[in-house]
Design an enzyme around this catalytic site. Structure first.
Site, PDB file in Angstrom:
ATOM      1  N   CYS A  86       5.184 -10.196  55.691  1.00 12.66           N
ATOM      2  CA  CYS A  86       6.374  -9.528  55.171  1.00 12.66           C
ATOM      3  C   CYS A  86       6.158  -8.030  54.941  1.00 12.66           C
ATOM      4  O   CYS A  86       7.122  -7.265  54.890  1.00 12.66           O
ATOM      5  CB  CYS A  86       6.843 -10.205  53.886  1.00 12.66           C
ATOM      6  SG  CYS A  86       7.249 -11.954  54.086  1.00 12.66           S
ATOM      7  N   HIS A 115      11.550  -5.395  49.858  1.00 19.96           N
ATOM      8  CA  HIS A 115      11.515  -6.604  50.670  1.00 19.96           C
ATOM      9  C   HIS A 115      12.500  -7.608  50.086  1.00 19.96           C
ATOM     10  O   HIS A 115      12.536  -7.840  48.877  1.00 19.96           O
ATOM     11  CB  HIS A 115      10.098  -7.177  50.672  1.00 19.96           C
ATOM     12  CG  HIS A 115       9.979  -8.509  51.316  1.00 19.96           C
ATOM     13  ND1 HIS A 115      10.541  -8.818  52.533  1.00 19.96           N
ATOM     14  CD2 HIS A 115       9.341  -9.648  50.901  1.00 19.96           C
ATOM     15  CE1 HIS A 115      10.269 -10.070  52.845  1.00 19.96           C
ATOM     16  NE2 HIS A 115       9.558 -10.597  51.874  1.00 19.96           N
ATOM     17  N   ASN A 141      15.052 -14.347  53.550  1.00 21.70           N
ATOM     18  CA  ASN A 141      13.793 -13.640  53.771  1.00 21.70           C
ATOM     19  C   ASN A 141      13.513 -13.608  55.268  1.00 21.70           C
ATOM     20  O   ASN A 141      13.225 -14.636  55.873  1.00 21.70           O
ATOM     21  CB  ASN A 141      12.665 -14.356  53.023  1.00 21.70           C
ATOM     22  CG  ASN A 141      11.331 -13.631  53.121  1.00 21.70           C
ATOM     23  OD1 ASN A 141      11.152 -12.732  53.940  1.00 21.70           O
ATOM     24  ND2 ASN A 141      10.385 -14.032  52.287  1.00 21.70           N
TER      25      ASN A 141
END
Length: 323
Positions: free
Chosen positions: A113, A250, A280
């Site tokens: 990520c 994020h 996500n």
């Protein structure tokens, strides 16, 4: 002084939208349960003909159009991804080929990520080192291909998509008023591997494997790690939270985003949140959120923008950009 200036942004999302209610017949969950704990309302899921490369290409073309450039103007393609089309060659090379580029160079980066923040920092170094003038920095993922769809703790969290930023060399005076990348801080700690990982790989199981996560452990570490690199970036640039125009974190969990902003003293109205729209999307998360905020007019030329991410490994990082 050479600075890496943002010239354009772009995004691409799979055609299929999967809402929280769609999981109710698959695993023991509900729209209320997912939304309350994560802030997620929907995510995009790639069809059979949509891949990390095809999404990356589409987002790259959108970014080039936004920048008023063509593939001939690009020297380097850096792709952040944990879901490449093939073990090798690098999916960045496939995107380079799809764009019709027969020049320059391309490679993948894998920091889960945090990948896009790592890739932006890397591209900045190539530009400042004189090895590239313009770079496509891509975050593209098809995480739906590595999910265990019977695991309700993970399958509801992730989605697919791609986002791109075009960076180019520009002149600066070496002050905080310069446009471009101003400061960055990157970290990793492999002792946390078992908290967020994929249980397969060519060198171990010979399989792709599935994503596994200890959600509470990730949450426990996230806020502290995020604030660590952000404070280091603030220190390097000589600024404080109040100086920011926008915080683009994020997009993993709304509670983590809120807790991080509160701990850092970043006002809620300065935080870009798209986790409700995309879930996500790992390395695509930050550039997708960026593209939304640029497209709707929130992020404007001259704004001071902080990007942040944390991912498996653990890896984490932050980068400060004057738009």
């Amino acid at each position: 002084m050479i600075r890496s200036v943002v010239r354009g942004t772009g995004a691409a999302l799979p055609r299929r939208i999967m809402k929280n209610a769609d999981f109710e017949g698959m695993v023991e969950t509900s729209d209320e349960w997912i939304a309350q704990r994560t802030g997620i309302r929907q995510r995009h899921i790639a069809a059979d003909d949509e891949t990390t490369a095809s999404l990356g290409e589409a987002a790259a073309r959108a970014a080039l159009a936004d920048a008023g450039l063509t593939p001939d103007d690009i020297d380097l393609v850096v792709l952040a991804t944990s879901t490449p089309n093939n073990t090798f060659p690098a999916t960045a090379v496939e995107i380079q080929n799809r764009l019709g580029m027969r020049h320059g160079f391309a490679f993948d980066m894998q920091a889960v990520c945090s990948g896009f923040v790592y890739a932006m920092t890397t591209a900045d170094l190539y530009i400042r080192g004189g090895l590239a003038k313009r770079v496509l920095v891509i975050g593209s993922e098809t995480f739906s291909r590595i999910l265990d769809w019977s695991d309700r703790s993970t399958c509801v969290l992730f989605g697919d998509g791609a986002g791109v930023v075009v960076l180019e060399a520009g002149d600066g005076a070496g002050t905080i008023a310069d446009r471009g990348v101003l400061a960055a801080s990157l970290r990793s700690d492999g002792s946390h591997k078992e908290k967020l990982f994929v249980d397969g790989g060519p060198s171990t199981t010979g399989t792709v494997g599935h994503l596994r996560m200890e959600g509470r452990e990730v949450f426990k570490h996230a806020v502290g790690m995020i604030t660590d690199v952000i404070e280091a970036t603030f220190s390097a640039a000589g600024i404080a939270a109040d100086d920011l125009d926008w915080f683009v974190p994020h997009q993993a969990n709304k509670r983590i985003i809120d807790a991080s902003a509160k701990k850092l003293g970043i006002a809620e109205q300065k935080v870009v949140v798209t986790v409700d729209l995309h879930g996500n999307t790992s390395a695509a998360s930050v550039p997708l959120a960026l593209s939304v905020a640029v497209a709707d007019g929130r992020i404007k030329k001259g704004d001071l923008v902080l990007l942040e991410a944390m991912g498996g490994g653990f890896t984490w990082g932050a980068i400060l950009v004057r738009w």
